[in-house]
Design a protein around this motif. Structure first.
Motif, PDB file in Angstrom:
ATOM      1  N   UNK A 313       0.980  -1.186   0.041  1.00 44.66           N
ATOM      2  CA  UNK A 313      -0.036   0.150  -0.056  1.00 44.66           C
ATOM      3  C   UNK A 313       0.703   1.665   0.262  1.00 44.66           C
ATOM      4  N   UNK A 314       0.957   2.296  -1.213  1.00 47.57           N
ATOM      5  CA  UNK A 314       1.397   3.414  -1.173  1.00 47.57           C
ATOM      6  C   UNK A 314       0.444   4.441  -1.024  1.00 47.57           C
ATOM      7  N   UNK A 315       0.182   6.060  -0.812  1.00 44.10           N
ATOM      8  CA  UNK A 315      -0.392   6.741  -1.542  1.00 44.10           C
ATOM      9  C   UNK A 315      -0.617   7.027  -2.673  1.00 44.10           C
ATOM     10  N   UNK A 316      -1.945   7.837  -3.394  1.00 43.21           N
ATOM     11  CA  UNK A 316      -1.640   8.229  -4.876  1.00 43.21           C
ATOM     12  C   UNK A 316      -0.682   9.204  -4.291  1.00 43.21           C
ATOM     13  N   UNK A 317      -0.853  10.406  -3.731  1.00 47.83           N
ATOM     14  CA  UNK A 317       0.324  11.120  -3.450  1.00 47.83           C
ATOM     15  C   UNK A 317       1.932  10.839  -3.214  1.00 47.83           C
ATOM     16  N   UNK A 318       2.548   9.741  -2.654  1.00 52.87           N
ATOM     17  CA  UNK A 318       3.658   9.223  -2.870  1.00 52.87           C
ATOM     18  C   UNK A 318       3.918   8.868  -4.152  1.00 52.87           C
ATOM     19  N   UNK A 319       2.788   7.325  -4.161  1.00 55.96           N
ATOM     20  CA  UNK A 319       2.934   7.740  -5.466  1.00 55.96           C
ATOM     21  C   UNK A 319       3.788   8.690  -7.304  1.00 55.96           C
ATOM     22  N   UNK A 320       2.814   9.165  -7.008  1.00 56.92           N
ATOM     23  CA  UNK A 320       2.691  10.740  -7.478  1.00 56.92           C
ATOM     24  C   UNK A 320       4.393  11.237  -7.019  1.00 56.92           C
ATOM     25  N   UNK A 321       4.752  12.163  -6.335  1.00 56.76           N
ATOM     26  CA  UNK A 321       5.765  11.953  -6.454  1.00 56.76           C
ATOM     27  C   UNK A 321       6.939  11.395  -6.770  1.00 56.76           C
ATOM     28  N   UNK A 322       6.829  10.147  -6.628  1.00 55.35           N
ATOM     29  CA  UNK A 322       8.053   9.197  -6.869  1.00 55.35           C
ATOM     30  C   UNK A 322       7.920   9.259  -8.305  1.00 55.35           C
ATOM     31  N   UNK A 323       7.352   9.266  -9.153  1.00 56.30           N
ATOM     32  CA  UNK A 323       7.126   9.129 -10.540  1.00 56.30           C
ATOM     33  C   UNK A 323       7.843  10.676 -11.108  1.00 56.30           C
ATOM     34  N   UNK A 324       7.291  11.802 -10.683  1.00 54.85           N
ATOM     35  CA  UNK A 324       7.798  13.224 -10.435  1.00 54.85           C
ATOM     36  C   UNK A 324       9.106  13.880 -10.751  1.00 54.85           C
ATOM     37  N   UNK A 325       9.631  13.080  -9.417  1.00 53.10           N
ATOM     38  CA  UNK A 325      11.226  12.966  -9.029  1.00 53.10           C
ATOM     39  C   UNK A 325      11.999  12.121 -10.168  1.00 53.10           C
ATOM     40  N   UNK A 326      11.295  10.758 -10.111  1.00 54.39           N
ATOM     41  CA  UNK A 326      11.821   9.814 -11.658  1.00 54.39           C
ATOM     42  C   UNK A 326      12.047  10.765 -13.378  1.00 54.39           C
ATOM     43  N   UNK A 327      11.418  11.453 -13.186  1.00 52.39           N
ATOM     44  CA  UNK A 327      10.553  11.663 -14.224  1.00 52.39           C
ATOM     45  C   UNK A 327      11.850  13.023 -14.640  1.00 52.39           C
ATOM     46  N   UNK A 328      12.203  13.767 -13.773  1.00 57.39           N
ATOM     47  CA  UNK A 328      12.645  15.500 -13.425  1.00 57.39           C
ATOM     48  C   UNK A 328      14.114  14.563 -13.296  1.00 57.39           C
ATOM     49  N   UNK A 329      14.553  13.314 -13.269  1.00 56.90           N
ATOM     50  CA  UNK A 329      16.329  13.102 -12.715  1.00 56.90           C
ATOM     51  C   UNK A 329      16.201  12.496 -14.015  1.00 56.90           C
ATOM     52  N   UNK A 330      15.690  11.809 -14.597  1.00 55.22           N
ATOM     53  CA  UNK A 330      16.153  11.296 -15.673  1.00 55.22           C
ATOM     54  C   UNK A 330      16.211  13.008 -16.776  1.00 55.22           C
TER      55      UNK A 330
END
Length: 484
Positions: A313-330
């Motif tokens: 279980x992960x929150x929608x906010x944590x999932x979105x934050x993880x996706x956003x961070x990787x998009x920016x890093x890559x």
């Protein structure tokens, strides 16, 4: 030989794999799907054995893959179109995104499904036809070594949209049907199993005995035949569908195979014995129609159903934050600032994949990512599959199930701190050297203390290394091998 199980000797051998004589920089994708350098995988036995089946042939300095196969009499493209014709609801690349190809040969089925936006995990053992998986990876097609023997495949329950077997040489009714039970475990509720083999369309006694055994097994598993047809070349295909609820299991006259105990449903399948039971179909949570992900490509960026269950279980906010961070890093750093020539990168491995954010951020690049989830960390692999990506469980204190020189880039994000407490980082580095192609890159994100421990080890392998911003270690492997 095709039934050899995984074996990792202790202590691990401390040696570097030599290069084949005449090794060359691999043919770039997409040309590599159809032709590769012979000297890079100099295995003539399969060419001779399959010369009448149009799998592979030698042409000058190249191996050429015409897209044929034992069951692909009119070519693999025609075969793929035939499947969608007899079952339109399969919807390649929309409803069906993540596929497992069992006993894949040289993986042409998975290679051509890429044109349909389908990501296929192909696997086969090393058998008397030699290194077919090495052919597949040299071509730039996702594949790894595995066998259905006595242990579970290294995948979670209920993750593949479809499983395919074209003369895959697995005796599905062996041991009371345990090999087919293993496919049932990893197939999504409502997912399809496609079987193209002689028992489907030949009437001799041997084939009919196998077919009758398959009928009995699939009825006991509550699989439903949704299509059974023969193509213009006389090749038969049957398509089964797994149930979407437990009602059929509970209504069977005989509880054979039995329903699995609930407390085993979340075990990670790593050196786990095959089980003789049917896992319960997950019941959708309130407000969900089913556990099937939404259509591709939307499923990549939507919060997956598995992220809302139990330990995952992960929150929608944590999932979105993880996706956003990787998009920016890559997009801001990986693709522009680290000196990596991404035009030469096709086969990528994320050694500590998390939720698959690194792979998702690279989705528009002409490459694929093997997402590896270490067995001693959080079990995020169901989330990765729900997003329409592929991956496996692994312990990096052991060798990975692949041949030498099969990946162009290895990525690691905060992996080595935990590994250093359990195994020798020198052996991990040697394994990375084994599976990385000459000219390939390693990209490590970690603490400065860990990067300073790893860098001297990789320099000792004669890799070029560069430290960026005290956060990223970028390494490039050359052609160096120690003198005899």
């Amino acid at each position: 030989m095709e039934h050899r199980l995984r074996y990792c000797p202790k202590p691990a051998p401390r040696c570097l794999v030599p290069l084949p004589v005449g090794y060359k920089t691999p043919v770039p994708w997409p040309r590599s799907r159809d032709m590769i350098w012979y000297n890079n995988v100099p295995h003539p036995k399969l060419i001779e054995y399959k010369k009448d089946q149009n799998w592979v042939r030698k042409s000058g300095d190249y191996l050429v893959f015409p897209g044929g196969g034992t069951q692909f009499k009119e070519g693999v493209t025609s075969y793929i179109q035939f499947i969608e014709k007899i079952l339109p609801s399969i919807e390649w690349g929309k409803h069906t995104r993540v596929v497992l190809d069992v006993g894949c040969g040289v993986a042409s089925f998975g290679g051509y499904l890429l044109d349909k936006s389908v990501l296929t995990m192909s696997f086969a053992p090393k058998d008397e036809h030699e290194a077919q998986i090495q052919f597949a990876l040299e071509r730039g097609i996702p594949a790894f070594l595995a066998v259905i023997g006595t242990q579970k495949l290294t995948f979670p329950d209920n993750v593949f949209d479809m499983i395919h077997c074209a003369r895959c040489r697995v005796h599905w009714d062996a041991d009371g049907g345990m090999p087919l039970l293993e496919l049932n475990r990893i197939l999504r509720p409502g997912g399809f199993f496609i079987w193209s083999a002689t028992p489907v369309y030949r009437s001799d006694s041997r084939d009919q005995n196998v077919w009758n055994a398959m009928v009995a097994l699939t009825e006991a598993f509550c699989w439903k035949v949704v299509a059974k047809e023969t193509d213009a070349a006389g090749i038969g295909v049957v398509i089964y569908q797994k149930p979407v609820s437990n009602s059929c299991y509970e209504g069977r006259k005989a509880d054979n195979p039995p329903i699995c105990l609930q407390n085993r449903s979340h075990e990670i399948s790593w050196y786990s014995p095959l089980g003789y039971c049917l896992p319960r179909i997950p019941v959708p949570q309130s407000g969900q129609e089913s556990n099937w992900p939404i259509s591709w490509p939307e499923r990549l960026t939507n919060r997956p159903p598995s992220s809302q269950d139990g330990s995952n279980s992960i929150s929608s906010e944590n999932f979105l934050n993880d996706m956003t961070q990787w998009d920016m890093l890559v997009s801001k750093i990986y693709l522009h600032d680290l000196g990596i020539d991404w035009l030469k990168v096709r086969n990528v491995m994320d050694m500590n994949a998390g939720f698959g954010g690194f792979a998702a951020a690279l989705i528009n690049q002409p490459l694929w990512v093997m997402n590896v989830v270490p067995i001693h960390g959080p079990d995020t692999l169901p989330i990765i599959f729900d997003r329409g990506l592929i991956g496996v469980y692994h312990d990096w204190c052991e060798a990975f199930n692949t041949y030498p020189r099969t990946y162009d880039l290895l990525h690691s994000s905060f992996l080595f701190g935990g590994l250093a407490q359990r195994c020798d980082l020198v052996e991990v580095a040697m394994e990375m050297d084994r599976i990385l192609r000459p000219g390939g890159w390693v990209l490590v994100q970690d603490t400065i203390e860990m990067l300073q421990k790893i860098q001297p080890i990789l320099i000792s392998l004669h890799w070029e290394t560069t430290l960026h911003n005290q956060k990223f270690l970028v390494c490039k492997k050359g052609l160096w091998r120690p003198a005899n």
